[in-house]
Design a protein around this motif. Sequence first.
Motif, PDB file in Angstrom:
ATOM      1  N   GLN A  74       0.847  -1.197   0.000  1.00  0.00           N
ATOM      2  CA  GLN A  74       0.000   0.000   0.000  1.00  0.00           C
ATOM      3  C   GLN A  74       0.878   1.240   0.000  1.00  0.00           C
ATOM      4  OE1 GLN A  74      -3.064  -0.310  -0.439  1.00  0.00           O
ATOM      5  NE2 GLN A  74      -4.284   1.303   0.496  1.00  0.00           N
ATOM      6  N   VAL A  75       0.483   2.201  -0.814  1.00  0.00           N
ATOM      7  CA  VAL A  75       1.220   3.459  -0.919  1.00  0.00           C
ATOM      8  C   VAL A  75       0.261   4.598  -0.644  1.00  0.00           C
ATOM      9  CG1 VAL A  75       2.509   4.980  -2.460  1.00  0.00           C
ATOM     10  CG2 VAL A  75       2.831   2.506  -2.597  1.00  0.00           C
ATOM     11  N   GLN A  76       0.663   5.525   0.203  1.00  0.00           N
ATOM     12  CA  GLN A  76      -0.126   6.723   0.441  1.00  0.00           C
ATOM     13  C   GLN A  76       0.612   7.921  -0.129  1.00  0.00           C
ATOM     14  OE1 GLN A  76      -0.803   6.565   4.746  1.00  0.00           O
ATOM     15  NE2 GLN A  76      -2.859   5.768   4.354  1.00  0.00           N
ATOM     16  N   LEU A  77      -0.142   8.785  -0.805  1.00  0.00           N
ATOM     17  CA  LEU A  77       0.443   9.923  -1.499  1.00  0.00           C
ATOM     18  C   LEU A  77      -0.187  11.210  -0.977  1.00  0.00           C
ATOM     19  CD1 LEU A  77       0.223   8.447  -5.113  1.00  0.00           C
ATOM     20  CD2 LEU A  77       2.195   8.399  -3.581  1.00  0.00           C
ATOM     21  N   VAL A  78       0.644  12.202  -0.718  1.00  0.00           N
ATOM     22  CA  VAL A  78       0.161  13.493  -0.237  1.00  0.00           C
ATOM     23  C   VAL A  78       0.798  14.601  -1.063  1.00  0.00           C
ATOM     24  CG1 VAL A  78      -0.024  15.068   1.718  1.00  0.00           C
ATOM     25  CG2 VAL A  78      -0.114  12.598   2.104  1.00  0.00           C
ATOM     26  N   GLU A  79      -0.053  15.333  -1.787  1.00  0.00           N
ATOM     27  CA  GLU A  79       0.421  16.431  -2.623  1.00  0.00           C
ATOM     28  C   GLU A  79       0.451  17.744  -1.835  1.00  0.00           C
ATOM     29  OE1 GLU A  79      -2.434  14.037  -5.421  1.00  0.00           O
ATOM     30  OE2 GLU A  79      -2.383  14.704  -3.329  1.00  0.00           O
ATOM     31  N   SER A  80       1.304  18.634  -2.273  1.00  0.00           N
ATOM     32  CA  SER A  80       1.369  19.986  -1.714  1.00  0.00           C
ATOM     33  C   SER A  80       1.957  20.906  -2.769  1.00  0.00           C
ATOM     34  CB  SER A  80       2.217  20.011  -0.446  1.00  0.00           C
ATOM     35  OG  SER A  80       3.543  19.614  -0.716  1.00  0.00           O
ATOM     36  N   GLY A  81       1.824  22.213  -2.521  1.00  0.00           N
ATOM     37  CA  GLY A  81       2.450  23.191  -3.394  1.00  0.00           C
ATOM     38  C   GLY A  81       1.519  23.919  -4.338  1.00  0.00           C
ATOM     39  N   GLY A  82       0.258  23.534  -4.348  1.00  0.00           N
ATOM     40  CA  GLY A  82      -0.689  24.236  -5.205  1.00  0.00           C
ATOM     41  C   GLY A  82      -0.969  25.639  -4.688  1.00  0.00           C
ATOM     42  N   GLY A  83      -1.678  26.411  -5.495  1.00  0.00           N
ATOM     43  CA  GLY A  83      -2.018  27.768  -5.095  1.00  0.00           C
ATOM     44  C   GLY A  83      -2.475  28.604  -6.261  1.00  0.00           C
ATOM     45  N   LEU A  84      -2.527  29.908  -6.020  1.00  0.00           N
ATOM     46  CA  LEU A  84      -2.947  30.876  -7.029  1.00  0.00           C
ATOM     47  C   LEU A  84      -1.716  31.590  -7.567  1.00  0.00           C
ATOM     48  CD1 LEU A  84      -5.138  32.588  -8.476  1.00  0.00           C
ATOM     49  CD2 LEU A  84      -5.158  34.047  -6.428  1.00  0.00           C
ATOM     50  N   VAL A  85      -1.607  31.655  -8.874  1.00  0.00           N
ATOM     51  CA  VAL A  85      -0.464  32.306  -9.499  1.00  0.00           C
ATOM     52  C   VAL A  85      -0.940  33.036 -10.754  1.00  0.00           C
ATOM     53  CG1 VAL A  85       0.133  30.255 -10.863  1.00  0.00           C
ATOM     54  CG2 VAL A  85       1.916  31.928 -10.300  1.00  0.00           C
ATOM     55  N   GLN A  86      -0.242  34.101 -11.105  1.00  0.00           N
ATOM     56  CA  GLN A  86      -0.583  34.817 -12.337  1.00  0.00           C
ATOM     57  C   GLN A  86      -0.030  34.093 -13.549  1.00  0.00           C
ATOM     58  OE1 GLN A  86       0.830  38.866 -11.772  1.00  0.00           O
ATOM     59  NE2 GLN A  86      -1.206  39.513 -11.111  1.00  0.00           N
ATOM     60  N   ALA A  87      -0.661  34.318 -14.667  1.00  0.00           N
ATOM     61  CA  ALA A  87      -0.176  33.742 -15.916  1.00  0.00           C
ATOM     62  C   ALA A  87       1.286  34.133 -16.134  1.00  0.00           C
ATOM     63  CB  ALA A  87      -1.033  34.213 -17.084  1.00  0.00           C
ATOM     64  N   GLY A  88       2.068  33.159 -16.574  1.00  0.00           N
ATOM     65  CA  GLY A  88       3.493  33.370 -16.759  1.00  0.00           C
ATOM     66  C   GLY A  88       4.327  33.011 -15.549  1.00  0.00           C
ATOM     67  N   GLY A  89       3.672  32.779 -14.424  1.00  0.00           N
ATOM     68  CA  GLY A  89       4.377  32.445 -13.204  1.00  0.00           C
ATOM     69  C   GLY A  89       4.721  30.968 -13.099  1.00  0.00           C
ATOM     70  N   SER A  90       5.248  30.599 -11.941  1.00  0.00           N
ATOM     71  CA  SER A  90       5.707  29.233 -11.711  1.00  0.00           C
ATOM     72  C   SER A  90       5.188  28.706 -10.376  1.00  0.00           C
ATOM     73  CB  SER A  90       7.244  29.175 -11.700  1.00  0.00           C
ATOM     74  OG  SER A  90       7.792  29.587 -12.929  1.00  0.00           O
ATOM     75  N   LEU A  91       5.056  27.398 -10.317  1.00  0.00           N
ATOM     76  CA  LEU A  91       4.756  26.688  -9.084  1.00  0.00           C
ATOM     77  C   LEU A  91       5.508  25.371  -9.116  1.00  0.00           C
ATOM     78  CD1 LEU A  91       0.879  27.026  -8.556  1.00  0.00           C
ATOM     79  CD2 LEU A  91       2.657  28.003  -7.096  1.00  0.00           C
ATOM     80  N   ARG A  92       5.824  24.865  -7.922  1.00  0.00           N
ATOM     81  CA  ARG A  92       6.379  23.523  -7.830  1.00  0.00           C
ATOM     82  C   ARG A  92       5.492  22.684  -6.917  1.00  0.00           C
ATOM     83  NH1 ARG A  92      12.119  21.047  -5.611  1.00  0.00           N
ATOM     84  NH2 ARG A  92      11.195  21.525  -3.579  1.00  0.00           N
ATOM     85  N   LEU A  93       4.965  21.626  -7.487  1.00  0.00           N
ATOM     86  CA  LEU A  93       4.169  20.675  -6.723  1.00  0.00           C
ATOM     87  C   LEU A  93       5.067  19.574  -6.184  1.00  0.00           C
ATOM     88  CD1 LEU A  93       1.067  20.258  -9.066  1.00  0.00           C
ATOM     89  CD2 LEU A  93       1.509  22.020  -7.350  1.00  0.00           C
ATOM     90  N   SER A  94       4.724  19.105  -4.994  1.00  0.00           N
ATOM     91  CA  SER A  94       5.429  17.988  -4.392  1.00  0.00           C
ATOM     92  C   SER A  94       4.435  16.890  -4.055  1.00  0.00           C
ATOM     93  CB  SER A  94       6.146  18.421  -3.109  1.00  0.00           C
ATOM     94  OG  SER A  94       7.096  19.431  -3.362  1.00  0.00           O
ATOM     95  N   CYS A  95       4.913  15.669  -4.092  1.00  0.00           N
ATOM     96  CA  CYS A  95       4.088  14.525  -3.715  1.00  0.00           C
ATOM     97  C   CYS A  95       4.954  13.612  -2.859  1.00  0.00           C
ATOM     98  CB  CYS A  95       3.578  13.794  -4.941  1.00  0.00           C
ATOM     99  SG  CYS A  95       2.717  12.250  -4.578  1.00  0.00           S
TER     100      CYS A  95
END
Length: 122
Positions: free
Chosen positions: A1-22
Motif C-alpha cells: 500500500q502506498v499513500q500519497l500526499v500532494e502539496s504546493g498548489g495555489g494561485l499564481v498569475q499567468a506566466g508564473g511558476s509553481l512547484r508541486l510535491s508529492c
Amino acid sequence: QVQLVESGGGLVQAGGSLRLSCAASGRTFSSYAMGWFRQAPGREREFTAAIHRSGNTYYADRVKGRFTISRDNAKNTVYLQMNSLKPEDTAVYFCAADPRVASVDPTTWDYWGQGTQVTVSS
C-alpha cells in the motif's frame, strides 16, 4: 500500500511558476512509476507527466517544455515544476503511483493522492 500526499498548489498569475510535491509512504518508492494528472471542472482527468523508476520521463504535449517532473528517491518524493503557467493549466493536480508502468491512462494507476488545486489567473 502506498499513500500519497500532494502539496504546493495555489494561485499564481499567468506566466508564473509553481512547484508541486508529492510525498509517498512506503519503502519501495524507488520501484514505482510516478505520475501527475490534472482535472479541470467538467473535464476528465488527464495525463500531465510521468517518471518511470528508470528515470525516463514523459509529458503531455500541452505541457512539454514548460513542466518538469523529477523524483528524489531518498526523500520518497516526486516533484512537478511548472513554468510559464497559463490560465488553461488551472485544475486539481493529482499524484499517482504504479508498480508496473507509466501510462497516460489514469485507470491503470493503482494509487492516488487527494489532489492540490492550481489556479492561474489571466
